[in-house]
Design an enzyme around this catalytic site. Structure first.
Site, mmCIF file in Angstrom:
data_model
loop_
_atom_site.group_PDB
_atom_site.id
_atom_site.type_symbol
_atom_site.label_atom_id
_atom_site.label_comp_id
_atom_site.label_asym_id
_atom_site.label_seq_id
_atom_site.Cartn_x
_atom_site.Cartn_y
_atom_site.Cartn_z
ATOM 1 C CG ASP A 1 -2.121 -0.925 1.036
ATOM 2 O OD1 ASP A 1 -2.564 -1.089 -0.112
ATOM 3 O OD2 ASP A 1 -2.601 -1.482 2.039
ATOM 4 C CE1 TYR B 1 -8.273 -4.531 7.286
ATOM 5 C CE2 TYR B 1 -8.222 -5.560 5.139
ATOM 6 C CZ TYR B 1 -8.342 -5.661 6.497
ATOM 7 O OH TYR B 1 -8.530 -6.891 7.081
#
EC number: 1.4.3.-
Lengths: 668, 668
Positions: free
Chosen positions: B320, B407
């Site tokens: 990420d 998320y």
């Protein structure tokens, strides 16, 4: 669980003419009950014997679990079960076990414990033996030799453990350690090193005395921790933060039953365990019914072995719960310091050595905790309107503090609306110090079994093993323990360029051998307690996970070492046993001078079935403590915790439709 | 560290005639600087090429560490070092690296990256490629086949990873995943399964399209998480708790420098790392000087591999930080929900794909945290006066939240007056869902690589590895890493009945191979960073401990699997490297489609010396996630943390002479 019909119960009690006011079968003994027990026993025993006797445990003999559960399922149509107490006495050099029928004013049974081990020592006998050295001339001489004023000396007791090479012919003994109190309240930092005093608790006399060497008593300067004795520059602190609850408290306490948000549970105080959480249940999303989670949870033992094998230290392998009991050492919590301003408090009662009730004010505090966190959040940038949605996390904490001599242990049970229970232990207080000649690190040439934390002051290496008895009843008492192990799979499928992935293999423990888990071993596993008979609408088996958060130390002692035999459970973090009312104390009922025949490791050797039955988890948080200078003269708090977290217990996240506190639509 | 002479610096800046207002060499780029950089580059590149170009990273090129430290040691006699920026562009199918001298309006260097891997994708190109399917007739047909309205469809991007069997001939590509937005804002719960779309980011076209199978799109009902869409019965919550600070806030923010209690540190925002903590220093007990603890700390990578090897899922092994960057995905924190009422906020700026500055309001919050706990306590029953002394624990939290698509990650840095830094990661937000035919658990007959969490909804197994770059400078930059291992010793001494104890063997890591630690392996060890050149008065070497608190999962992928090669560091929790300015990103500077040649595991293979030099710790918290129904439709927060705790850094507990908040003698 249904609403508790207190009015009806009180009516029944009045009708029966009882003067006791307990409302729940698990309520701890009230002072009036403790007094009644004392009177029953005094008249019984004084009639049959005239030897002096001492009380070592007085506690509720809980009704059978099935009785409690059936009462709980419909309190209005079941009378409260009869009140019974379990009492341990020492009289005539023997350990007596008595079951008392309080309602009938009678003794239901009386037997003598014939095995190894002794009950918890009581405060009165400890106070008495700590005075013995002051009229014992060799000790007076030892003190003089060290240039210390006798009036400044204080002594405390140490359990002796069990070592086959040092048998005391069936005598109950303690060892004394003495300190110099002058100039500081932090007496633990000023040991009179080199002296060993063995005292017989029945004969009330010193039976062995050694003064092997003299080292300096560490100085008092810099050890006092009281605010009133501090001088500038003062230590660092942030600005104070106070908490307020504009809508009032969100929980109610009715007797010993606490209700908050979706939780209901019972809070009890036991002279040995201290805080006992029982019948923790949580309501489903429709708030229409409660589902059981935890029948009972408490700290079953706190094993603290020190790592110095010398004559003055080898025996220091404390079982704080079994040898001393948490009850009498539970602190009276200081409002606004030990707990925040919005806390409520409860008192606890235990029986002293004479059998009389002793009150500990503020033995528990209960408060809603908000630490500035969210219970869930999401920001969605995929949508043009850019949503951020979040909910504040407020939980409910039940706290107690036990001070086992030098160490202070904070025990929190934190209930979260998500269904999680976070169980926390905090370690603070004072190190066990060994005095030494050394004043500088570079002088040290031999093995010290500890670290130099101040001049003449060794903080001795040691461990802490906090073992929780967790009688989980996930959606009912019939549960199984499942290890959901993660296994690497090598891809066999030629269509994928991925070479590997992990998958989950769920193994249900058949017998106790399957329920012993050492966390560090491979493969990693989720630890689940499931109810095989209850499924979600989706068909998943309901369960709870136990999540370790470190503090996973296990004992490094050899298997043949005596303290290890007594704490045979301390090499694995988790054990699972079938429920057995008598198996409450992980190191055995009679832990003092125990030989290890009656402990979890011994029970578990029977390898009983644990599948699809009522099971109990025993989980140990462990810490190896290498002291540092920061731990002197008083240790900053170190905390560790584990979490019991729902796993397919709810149909979905139970907090998704929870209203936020501060959003516009929740207007006031 | 000395007091920061802001007045003098401002004076210097004015004298130099600069329009920038930074005060500190580590201050992040200001919007005016980002604009200036854009102008410099535009005029430079437009002169030399007319191909379009995009900005992929614009950030401060920090001055050399020695320059910063010497400036910090005496800011009044050192000018602020020149401001430089590091910029990564894509132009003409190549990755350009530029160093910009902002003060001089000039380009200091320009080079082309020739190795594997690409820079972070930017938001603009992602937005552009997610529109491509809507005019791509096979996709329109696929949507129609599923009975879904095209106007309700949204697509998002997935990095493709690197697989030798699937090479894209040096093209920068992404895969798209599409969802149905109708009826809920929770689009991640409604995937259009079975479709794979490969897009070329330079050509801006779909280069590969697969529609392999049709399964139902999970229903929208029950997935929306917005308060406004909820209906009774509402979910459970406690009563709200609000915090107030009657004496005001205890911290100050001057530019990006935060001072609180005994701490001082710098807070920066980076387009890739998000929150960067620098120069964290703590004052000694006399408050007379600051001692460095942490030169720099930030999340270097967040590796999230999924465990489904199928065509639609095998590539989902997200980095990420390196593939997307935390900066653009940092949430604007919601006051009074994401952070408590007493928080202060800071903004952050990053450069968009066009090079223009974008403001993220409230990207950080800073607040004093009080959760009802104590920082230390003791009850002394040995003394007749029965002392209880305790201090309330107030700490300072710096928080940021990054939402990596589905998320949400909460990152806290909590500074404690005891000298501890608690570093916390919280996991919440939305699962990655794979749609399935199954609606009940008992229907499942084949391997699902996940758990049924709702009808037609599989929560796919995955991991989270949060890797922290921790450039500890314990009392200065020259440090060593010490493993203090605990070893069982069998007693040889016949005079003791103890058969065993443990002792500590401290081993100083010589080279990088000694600094790789897998926590679960025996023997257990304390992990210390010490400064061999600095001793306490007692002669102990000053140090800090790194305490793991669980979340110690390591990767279970095989060593030859491609995501594992790219995240070669993920099988050990701790690595130690010598400081190297270029080694910031644990999975390499160019993580997107990287081949693993430039990552921590590769650097560490050189096995450089790490003793008595400037060292960096890389610590990974790992979680294996087996989803449960509670994680649907949005996950309750799961938190994990580790602690940096002083070990002989102070002469004694620095809080011992701290005044309590509520004691009588602290009268107002």
């Amino acid at each position: 669980m249904n609403t508790f019909p207190a009015q009806i119960l009180l009516h029944i009690l009045c009708f029966l003419g009882l003067s006791f006011s307990y409302l729940h079968p698990l309520d701890p003994l009230e002072p009036s009950e403790i007094s009644a027990i004392r009177n029953i026993i005094k008249s019984y025993l004084l009639g049959s014997s005239d030897s002096p006797f001492g009380f070592h445990y007085v506690g509720l003999d809980e009704p059978d679990k099935l009785t409690v559960l059936s009462w709980q399922s419909d309190p209005s149509s079941h009378p409260l079960p009869p009140r019974r107490a379990f009492v341990i006495l020492r009289a005539g050099g023997q350990t007596h076990e008595l079951y008392i029928d309080i309602s009938n004013n009678s003794i239901a049974s009386h037997s003598i414990h014939l095995g190894n081990g002794y009950p918890m020592v009581n405060l009165e006998e400890q106070n008495a033996v700590t005075l013995l050295p002051f009229s014992y001339s060799p000790f007076v001489e030892s003190v003089k030799k060290r240039g210390v004023e006798l009036r400044e000396v204080l002594c405390t007791t140490n359990s002796v453990g069990w070592y086959a090479e040092r048998v005391y012919d069936g005598r109950r003994v303690l060892k004394l350690q003495c300190f110099v109190a002058g100039g500081t309240v932090n007496v633990y930092m000023r040991p009179l090193e080199g002296i060993t005093i063995l005292v017989d608790l029945e004969a009330m006399e010193i039976v062995e005395y050694k003064d092997r060497f003299v080292v300096p008593v560490p100085v008092a300067a810099g050890t006092d921790y009281r605010a009133s004795t501090q001088i500038p520059p003062y230590g660092p602190r942030g600005n104070r933060v106070v908490v307020a609850q504009p809508d009032g408290k969100g929980f109610t306490i009715q007797g010993n039953l606490v209700r908050w948000a979706n939780w209901e549970f019972h809070v009890g105080f036991d002279a040995r365990a201290g805080l006992v959480i029982s019948l923790a249940s949580i309501s489903n999303e429709e708030n229409s019914s409660y589902h059981s989670v935890l029948y009972k949870g408490f700290v079953s033992e706190l094993f603290v072995p020190y790592m110095d094998p010398s004559e003055e230290w080898y025996f220091k392998t404390f079982f704080d719960n079994g040898e001393y009991g948490f009850g009498p050492y539970s602190s009276s919590l200081k409002p606004m310091i030990d707990c925040p301003t919005n806390a409520e408090y409860m008192d606890g009662y235990y029986a002293n050595g004479d059998g009389s009730p002793v009150r500990i004010p503020n033995v528990f505090c209960i408060f809603e905790r908000y630490a500035g966190d969210t219970s869930w959040r999401h920001t969605e940038i995929m949508l043009p309107e850019m949503i951020t949605e979040a909910r504040e996390e407020v939980s409910l904490v039940v706290r107690t503090v036990t001070t086992s001599g030098n160490y202070d242990y904070v025990f929190d049970w934190e209930f979260k609306t998500s269904g999680s229970i976070k169980v926390l232990a905090g370690f603070t207080g004072l190190l066990q110090i060994r005095a030494t000649d050394y004043t500088k690190f570079y002088q040290i040439i031999d093995e010290q079994h500890g670290e130099l934390v101040a001049p003449n002051t060794i903080g001795v290496y040691h461990d802490h093993y906090v073992t929780y008895h967790l009688d989980l009843d996930v959606a009912g008492p019939v549960n199984s323990f499942v290890k959901a192990s993660l296994h690497t799979v090598r891809s066999q499928d030629e269509t994928t360029p991925r070479k590997s992935y992990w998958t989950v293999i769920k193994e249900t423990a058949k017998t106790e051998a399957d329920g012993r888990v050492k966390l560090s071993t491979e493969p990693p596993a989720e630890l689940l307690v499931v109810n095989p008979g209850v499924k979600t609408k989706l068909g998943n088996t309901v369960g709870y996970r136990l999540i370790s958060r470190g503090a996973a130390a296990t004992s490094l002692l050899t298997d043949d070492d005596y303290p290890q035999i007594r704490a045979g459970y301390s090499k694995k973090q988790l054990w699972v046993t079938p429920y057995n009312k008598s198996e409450k104390w992980v190191a055995g009922l009679y832990t003092d001078q125990s030989h290890g025949e009656d402990n979890l490791a011994a029970w578990s050797m029977r390898n009983r079935p644990i599948e699809n039955t009522d099971i109990v988890l025993w989980y140990t948080m462990g810490i190896h403590h290498i002291p540092s200078q920061e731990d002197f003269p008083l240790m900053p708090m170190l905390t560790c915790d584990f979490e019991l977290r729902p796993f397919n217990f709810f149909e979905r996240n139970p907090l998704i439709n929870t209203k936020p506190f501060n959003n516009g639509y929740w207007a006031n």
